[in-house]
Design an enzyme around this catalytic site. Structure first.
Site, short mmCIF file in Angstrom:
data_model
loop_
_atom_site.label_atom_id
_atom_site.label_comp_id
_atom_site.label_asym_id
_atom_site.label_seq_id
_atom_site.Cartn_x
_atom_site.Cartn_y
_atom_site.Cartn_z
CG HIS A 69 86.43 56.65 50.90
ND1 HIS A 69 86.36 56.29 52.06
CD2 HIS A 69 86.29 55.63 50.00
CE1 HIS A 69 85.95 55.07 52.05
NE2 HIS A 69 85.96 54.59 50.54
N PRO A 70 89.12 59.58 48.61
CG PRO A 70 89.87 58.72 46.38
CD PRO A 70 89.56 58.39 47.88
CD GLU A 89 87.56 51.07 43.97
OE1 GLU A 89 87.69 49.68 44.54
OE2 GLU A 89 87.26 51.79 44.66
CD GLN A 90 88.65 58.57 41.44
OE1 GLN A 90 88.67 59.58 40.63
NE2 GLN A 90 88.61 58.79 42.55
CB ILE A 122 81.74 58.04 49.36
CG1 ILE A 122 82.82 58.74 50.08
CG2 ILE A 122 81.85 56.70 49.37
CD1 ILE A 122 83.09 58.16 51.39
#
Length: 171
Positions: A69-70, A89-90, A122
Site C-alpha cells: 500500500h502507498p 480513494e485518496q 493504512i
C-alpha cells in the site's frame, strides 16, 4: 470492468484473478488463492472468502500485502504513480487537495509511523476525511506493533469490500 457474481462463479482462475486481483493492493494472490472456493452465494460471501484467504496467509505474505500500500498523500501520489483505485480513494478523502502545511503533516506522520512499525499507515480513505485520517495517524502510532498489524489488515478488508462493490454488477 464490471463483472457479475455468476460470471465470477463460472470463470477460470485466470479470469477470476484478472477481475478481482486489484482488490488487494498489488496482491493478486488473494484472488488467485480464493478462486477454488467458488461458487459464492453473494458479494458478502465472496468478500468473506477473500478475507479468509488473506488472514490465512503466512505473516510474511500479509506483511508484503500491507507494504504494497502507498503512503497517504505520499511521494507516489505526488508523482501521480498510484493505482487508479488508490488515486480515487485518496481523492475521495481530499488528499489530492492538501495545503502545503497539510502535506507536511501527512509526510511527518507517514515517516513517524513507518519508522515505528516498518509498514505504511493504512486506513480506508473512502470512509474518512483528511482531518480524521491525520487524527487516526497521531493516535495509532502509539499502538503496539501487533495491534497495528491487525488494524492494517482490517482496513485492507474495508478497502477490498468497497473495491469489490465498484467492480461487481447485478446479475
Amino acid at each position: 470492468m464490471p463483472v457479475t457474481l455468476s460470471s465470477l462463479n463460472q470463470s477460470d482462475q485466470a479470469d477470476f484473478t484478472a477481475a478481482l486481483g486489484h482488490l488487494f493492493e498489488h496482491s493478486p494472490w488473494v484472488a488467485e488463492e480464493t478462486w477454488p472456493q467458488r461458487p459464492f452465494a453473494d458479494a458478502d460471501a465472496l468478500h468473506a472468502a477473500l478475507c479468509r484467504t488473506m488472514r490465512a496467509a503466512p505473516r510474511e505474505q500479509q506483511l508484503a500485502l500491507i507494504r504494497a500500500h502507498p503512503d497517504l498523500a505520499g511521494r507516489l501520489a505526488q508523482q501521480k504513480q498510484l493505482t487508479a483505485e488508490s488515486t480515487r480513494e485518496q481523492a475521495s478523502a481530499g488528499l489530492d487537495r492538501l495545503t502545503d502545511a497539510e502535506l507536511a503533516a501527512f509526510t511527518r506522520q507517514n515517516d513517524t509511523y513507518k519508522a515505528r512499525f516498518g509498514f505504511p499507515f493504512i486506513i480506508c480513505a473512502r470512509l474518512n476525511a483528511k482531518a480524521a485520517i491525520l487524527e487516526a495517524m497521531a493516535t495509532r502510532v502509539n499502538h503496539s506493533p501487533e495491534t497495528e498489524f491487525t488494524t492494517a489488515l482490517g482496513e485492507i478488508e474495508k478497502i477490498a469490500r468497497l473495491r469489490l462493490g465498484d467492480v461487481l454488477k447485478q446479475d
